[in-house]
Design a protein around this motif. Structure first.
Motif, PDB file in Angstrom:
ATOM      1  N   LEU A  39       0.767  -0.979   0.056  1.00  0.00           N
ATOM      2  CA  LEU A  39       0.828   0.129   0.114  1.00  0.00           C
ATOM      3  C   LEU A  39       0.586   1.218  -0.181  1.00  0.00           C
ATOM      4  O   LEU A  39       0.371   2.422  -0.705  1.00  0.00           O
ATOM      5  N   SER A  40       1.939   1.465   1.036  1.00  0.00           N
ATOM      6  CA  SER A  40       3.067   2.240   0.869  1.00  0.00           C
ATOM      7  C   SER A  40       3.313   2.536  -0.488  1.00  0.00           C
ATOM      8  O   SER A  40       3.762   3.700  -1.174  1.00  0.00           O
ATOM      9  N   GLU A  41       3.895   1.588  -0.990  1.00  0.00           N
ATOM     10  CA  GLU A  41       4.250   1.465  -2.508  1.00  0.00           C
ATOM     11  C   GLU A  41       3.170   2.296  -3.187  1.00  0.00           C
ATOM     12  O   GLU A  41       3.684   3.075  -4.529  1.00  0.00           O
ATOM     13  N   VAL A  42       2.288   1.359  -3.431  1.00  0.00           N
ATOM     14  CA  VAL A  42       1.044   2.235  -4.436  1.00  0.00           C
ATOM     15  C   VAL A  42       0.746   3.959  -4.358  1.00  0.00           C
ATOM     16  O   VAL A  42       0.058   4.839  -4.880  1.00  0.00           O
ATOM     17  N   ILE A  43       0.568   4.111  -3.160  1.00  0.00           N
ATOM     18  CA  ILE A  43       0.621   5.486  -2.844  1.00  0.00           C
ATOM     19  C   ILE A  43       1.541   6.111  -2.895  1.00  0.00           C
ATOM     20  O   ILE A  43       1.117   7.858  -3.225  1.00  0.00           O
ATOM     21  N   LYS A  48       0.943   2.495 -10.332  1.00  0.00           N
ATOM     22  CA  LYS A  48       1.535   1.717  -9.722  1.00  0.00           C
ATOM     23  C   LYS A  48      -0.215   0.306 -10.014  1.00  0.00           C
ATOM     24  O   LYS A  48      -0.292  -0.706  -9.804  1.00  0.00           O
ATOM     25  N   LEU A  49      -0.837   0.646  -9.401  1.00  0.00           N
ATOM     26  CA  LEU A  49      -1.905   0.508  -8.822  1.00  0.00           C
ATOM     27  C   LEU A  49      -2.634  -0.801  -9.901  1.00  0.00           C
ATOM     28  O   LEU A  49      -3.139  -1.724  -9.668  1.00  0.00           O
ATOM     29  N   GLN A  91      -4.702  11.296  -6.543  1.00  0.00           N
ATOM     30  CA  GLN A  91      -4.452  10.041  -7.411  1.00  0.00           C
ATOM     31  C   GLN A  91      -4.931   9.008  -5.934  1.00  0.00           C
ATOM     32  O   GLN A  91      -4.915   7.810  -6.048  1.00  0.00           O
ATOM     33  N   ARG A  92      -3.769   9.790  -4.846  1.00  0.00           N
ATOM     34  CA  ARG A  92      -3.987   8.543  -3.186  1.00  0.00           C
ATOM     35  C   ARG A  92      -4.912   8.595  -3.302  1.00  0.00           C
ATOM     36  O   ARG A  92      -5.277   7.447  -2.283  1.00  0.00           O
ATOM     37  N   LYS A  93      -5.721   9.392  -3.664  1.00  0.00           N
ATOM     38  CA  LYS A  93      -7.351   9.378  -2.711  1.00  0.00           C
ATOM     39  C   LYS A  93      -8.583   8.123  -3.793  1.00  0.00           C
ATOM     40  O   LYS A  93      -9.073   7.367  -2.820  1.00  0.00           O
ATOM     41  N   TYR A  94      -7.999   8.138  -4.960  1.00  0.00           N
ATOM     42  CA  TYR A  94      -7.642   7.375  -5.874  1.00  0.00           C
ATOM     43  C   TYR A  94      -7.563   5.565  -5.141  1.00  0.00           C
ATOM     44  O   TYR A  94      -8.337   5.119  -5.331  1.00  0.00           O
ATOM     45  N   VAL A  95      -6.618   6.217  -5.445  1.00  0.00           N
ATOM     46  CA  VAL A  95      -5.453   4.908  -4.694  1.00  0.00           C
ATOM     47  C   VAL A  95      -6.425   4.196  -3.854  1.00  0.00           C
ATOM     48  O   VAL A  95      -7.049   3.053  -3.736  1.00  0.00           O
ATOM     49  N   LEU A 102     -12.337  -3.105  -3.826  1.00  0.00           N
ATOM     50  CA  LEU A 102     -11.862  -4.008  -4.192  1.00  0.00           C
ATOM     51  C   LEU A 102     -12.482  -4.917  -3.028  1.00  0.00           C
ATOM     52  O   LEU A 102     -12.561  -6.021  -3.186  1.00  0.00           O
ATOM     53  N   LEU A 103     -11.542  -4.501  -1.995  1.00  0.00           N
ATOM     54  CA  LEU A 103     -11.189  -5.406  -1.045  1.00  0.00           C
ATOM     55  C   LEU A 103     -12.460  -5.306  -0.422  1.00  0.00           C
ATOM     56  O   LEU A 103     -12.456  -6.955   0.565  1.00  0.00           O
ATOM     57  N   TYR A 104     -13.733  -4.373  -0.117  1.00  0.00           N
ATOM     58  CA  TYR A 104     -14.406  -4.604   1.384  1.00  0.00           C
ATOM     59  C   TYR A 104     -15.789  -4.581   1.030  1.00  0.00           C
ATOM     60  O   TYR A 104     -16.561  -4.378   0.812  1.00  0.00           O
ATOM     61  N   GLY A 105     -15.450  -3.871  -0.469  1.00  0.00           N
ATOM     62  CA  GLY A 105     -17.401  -3.385  -1.257  1.00  0.00           C
ATOM     63  C   GLY A 105     -17.872  -2.411  -1.472  1.00  0.00           C
ATOM     64  O   GLY A 105     -19.556  -2.239  -2.515  1.00  0.00           O
ATOM     65  N   GLU A 106     -17.549  -1.599  -0.546  1.00  0.00           N
ATOM     66  CA  GLU A 106     -18.190  -0.369  -0.510  1.00  0.00           C
ATOM     67  C   GLU A 106     -16.544   0.692   0.553  1.00  0.00           C
ATOM     68  O   GLU A 106     -16.040   0.547   0.992  1.00  0.00           O
ATOM     69  N   LEU A 107     -17.326   2.467   0.335  1.00  0.00           N
ATOM     70  CA  LEU A 107     -16.406   3.274   1.216  1.00  0.00           C
ATOM     71  C   LEU A 107     -17.024   3.307   3.056  1.00  0.00           C
ATOM     72  O   LEU A 107     -17.934   3.540   2.751  1.00  0.00           O
ATOM     73  N   MET A 108     -16.522   2.820   3.306  1.00  0.00           N
ATOM     74  CA  MET A 108     -16.421   3.714   4.539  1.00  0.00           C
ATOM     75  C   MET A 108     -16.882   5.365   5.505  1.00  0.00           C
ATOM     76  O   MET A 108     -17.672   5.825   5.460  1.00  0.00           O
TER      77      MET A 108
END
Length: 119
Positions: A39-43, A48-49, A91-95, A102-108
């Motif tokens: 995650l650190s690498e992709v933000i 790279k995402l 871009q960071r927020k988009y990532v 993708l992982l949790y199905g929705e945004l908290m």
């Protein structure tokens, strides 16, 4: 703020602090799980995402709750710093939002999940 080398890769100390939620990571950086390092690498480099989506999707997450909050911290930090460099923080927020969906199905933090009703 500098860089920390973990497994022969350089990571931004500031990003690792944000992702881990700890101001002082000097004694904890050896314990940062692989998915948090990814995650650190992709933000740090959001372009790279697209190449790492499947990796995120298939990598076992050691602590689901901690990873989910790391994604939320990136979103909050991005909103707070948007005035500093709008492209970078969008871009960071988009990532973070894309990975959360993708992982949790929705945004908290989405408006639909806020519990606030618009009448």
């Amino acid at each position: 703020m500098g860089e920390i080398i973990i497994f022969e890769k350089k990571y931004s100390e500031k990003n690792l602090q944000l992702i881990s939620g700890k101001k002082d990571i000097s004694s904890h950086y050896q314990d940062i799980p692989e998915e948090m390092l990814l995650l650190s690498e992709v933000i740090e480099d959001p372009l790279k995402l697209p190449y790492l989506l499947e990796t995120f999707y298939t990598t076992p997450i050691k602590n689901e709750k901690a990873f989910h909050f790391a994604l939320v911290r990136v979103q909050v930090d991005s909103d707070l710093r948007m005035h500093e460099d709008i492209q970078k923080y969008q871009q960071r927020k988009y990532v973070a939002e894309t990975l959360e969906k993708l992982l949790y199905g929705e945004l908290m933090l989405s408006v639909e999940n806020s519990g606030i009703e618009n009448d």
